[in-house]
Write an enzyme that holds these catalytic residues in place. Structure first.
Site, PDB file in Angstrom:
ATOM      1  N   GLY A  72      -2.484  -1.684  -7.396  1.00 38.42           N
ATOM      2  CA  GLY A  72      -1.328  -2.578  -7.437  1.00 38.42           C
ATOM      3  C   GLY A  72      -1.463  -3.682  -8.473  1.00 38.42           C
ATOM      4  O   GLY A  72      -2.556  -4.216  -8.678  1.00 38.42           O
ATOM      5  N   HIS A 132       0.839  -1.203   0.000  1.00 38.46           N
ATOM      6  CA  HIS A 132       0.000   0.000   0.000  1.00 38.46           C
ATOM      7  C   HIS A 132       0.875   1.254   0.000  1.00 38.46           C
ATOM      8  O   HIS A 132       0.630   2.199  -0.738  1.00 38.46           O
ATOM      9  CB  HIS A 132      -0.876   0.042   1.261  1.00 38.46           C
ATOM     10  CG  HIS A 132      -1.835  -1.095   1.413  1.00 38.46           C
ATOM     11  ND1 HIS A 132      -1.702  -2.044   2.393  1.00 38.46           N
ATOM     12  CD2 HIS A 132      -2.946  -1.435   0.711  1.00 38.46           C
ATOM     13  CE1 HIS A 132      -2.702  -2.903   2.308  1.00 38.46           C
ATOM     14  NE2 HIS A 132      -3.472  -2.572   1.290  1.00 38.46           N
TER      15      HIS A 132
HETATM   16  P1  AMP Z   1      -6.407  -3.799  -0.484  1.00 43.24           P
HETATM   17  O1  AMP Z   1      -6.213  -3.058   0.786  1.00 43.24           O
HETATM   18  O2  AMP Z   1      -6.050  -5.245  -0.399  1.00 43.24           O
HETATM   19  O3  AMP Z   1      -7.767  -3.551  -1.091  1.00 43.24           O
HETATM   20  O4  AMP Z   1      -5.352  -3.185  -1.538  1.00 43.24           O
HETATM   21  C1  AMP Z   1      -5.345  -1.803  -1.829  1.00 43.24           C
HETATM   22  C2  AMP Z   1      -4.414  -1.582  -2.985  1.00 43.24           C
HETATM   23  O5  AMP Z   1      -3.095  -2.012  -2.648  1.00 43.24           O
HETATM   24  C3  AMP Z   1      -4.808  -2.366  -4.253  1.00 43.24           C
HETATM   25  O6  AMP Z   1      -4.607  -1.539  -5.387  1.00 43.24           O
HETATM   26  C4  AMP Z   1      -3.838  -3.530  -4.231  1.00 43.24           C
HETATM   27  O7  AMP Z   1      -3.574  -4.055  -5.520  1.00 43.24           O
HETATM   28  C5  AMP Z   1      -2.593  -2.861  -3.655  1.00 43.24           C
HETATM   29  N1  AMP Z   1      -1.691  -3.875  -3.093  1.00 43.24           N
HETATM   30  C6  AMP Z   1      -2.005  -4.852  -2.225  1.00 43.24           C
HETATM   31  N2  AMP Z   1      -0.920  -5.626  -1.974  1.00 43.24           N
HETATM   32  C7  AMP Z   1       0.089  -5.124  -2.721  1.00 43.24           C
HETATM   33  C8  AMP Z   1       1.459  -5.474  -2.899  1.00 43.24           C
HETATM   34  N3  AMP Z   1       2.007  -6.512  -2.273  1.00 43.24           N
HETATM   35  N4  AMP Z   1       2.212  -4.735  -3.745  1.00 43.24           N
HETATM   36  C9  AMP Z   1       1.673  -3.668  -4.399  1.00 43.24           C
HETATM   37  N5  AMP Z   1       0.377  -3.275  -4.267  1.00 43.24           N
HETATM   38  C10 AMP Z   1      -0.401  -3.992  -3.432  1.00 43.24           C
END
Ligand code: AMP
Length: 279
Positions: free
Chosen positions: A145, A35
């Site tokens: 991401g 994030h």
């Molecule tokens: P989430 O909180 O899981 O909904 O993720 C929020 C954002 O963070 C989304 O755009 C995900 O794709 C991105 N994200 C989650 N894990 C990773 C990671 N390991 N590397 C890069 N971006 C990430």
């Protein structure tokens, strides 16, 4: 850092930002370096950056982990203050989905395959909440991401189809030192399971090597990858896909590039997804 918990307070504030480029990073919290890398990108690109934290009930099915999804708000706020984010939008369920809520944003076949097939509620929940957040935040740029590659491609399509004037930018997958893609759900894994989980990315990288050395047969590649993933202790392979990057359609016979190699694998009770892009 300004924190907004109501629509009205955010909307009043939003009126003062018209001269800015506004970067937006939607999250479900339990923030990690994945994030934070997106947030840093937003800060580098835009003059004002906004993060949202909302564990979106609409993208969990009744049998999924909505109730036990990690919620670490105090730590998240500390992290966001540390990197000096401008504003945090922190709505609750009654604000985002009041009892009278009646509409959903549904995608076409791009939302029904892979993650959408395995989790039928998932992308309707994602596209609905992202549409709402885009309407509220009105960003000029939004950051997603590559870890959730299907989500990224769907959001790009949503922006195109619904004519949002928002530039979607992607961030590479951030991994721990073993190569495991960081995820809020990694907290469910023991140290031994994390070592097993690292074999997912290792297997993806090995298949990429095989492709780079000239192997083209999709069935062979998929069988090889499935076999490798099945060897991981306590694993259950949910899907293995080799799809065109442009439209996520499964590639039938021989590899075409750019392709996305993506997998969903359970390690005991934890579902992990990962992918690698073959250029
Ligand atoms: P989430 O909180 O899981 O909904 O993720 C929020 C954002 O963070 C989304 O755009 C995900 O794709 C991105 N994200 C989650 N894990 C990773 C990671 N390991 N590397 C890069 N971006 C990430």
């Amino acid at each position: 850092m300004k924190i907004f918990k109501t629509l009205k307070s955010f909307q009043n504030f939003r009126k003062t930002l018209d001269l800015h480029t506004i970067g937006f990073v939607p999250t479900m919290g339990a923030l990690h370096k994945g994030h934070l890398s997106l947030i840093k990108k937003s800060k580098a690109k835009c003059t004002f950056s906004i993060v949202s934290i909302f564990v979106n009930p609409a993208q969990f099915s009744p049998s999924e982990d909505f109730k036990k999804y990690p919620r670490l708000l105090n730590m998240d706020i500390k992290e966001l203050k540390k990197i000096n984010i401008d504003a945090l939008f922190l709505p609750n369920k009654d604000i985002m989905f009041p009892k009278t809520f009646s509409f959903n944003i549904r995608g076409n076949e791009i939302t029904k395959c892979y993650e959408g097939k395995a989790r039928p509620y998932f992308f309707d929940g994602v596209t609905t909440i992202i549409t709402k957040l885009f309407n509220i935040i009105q960003p000029t740029h939004a950051f997603f991401g590559c870890k959730d590659i299907q989500q990224l491609i769907i959001i790009e399509k949503l922006v195109e189809d619904l004519n949002y004037n928002i530039k979607i930018l992607s961030g590479k997958t951030i991994r721990n030192k073993l190569g495991v893609a960081l995820s809020s759900r990694n907290q469910y894994l023991s140290d031994a399971q994390l070592i097993e989980a690292s074999k997912i990315y290792q297997s993806l990288k090995d298949v990429k090597k095989i492709i780079d050395s000239g192997s083209v047969d999709i069935q062979y590649l998929k069988n090889y990858l499935t076999k490798r993933l099945k060897k991981i202790k306590s694993s259950k392979v949910e899907y293995v896909s080799i799809a065109k990057q442009s439209n996520l359609k499964e590639i039938p016979d021989v590899i075409q590039k750019p392709a996305i190699l993506s997998v969903a694998v359970w390690i005991k009770n934890t579902r992990l997804i990962d992918n690698i892009i073959i250029k």
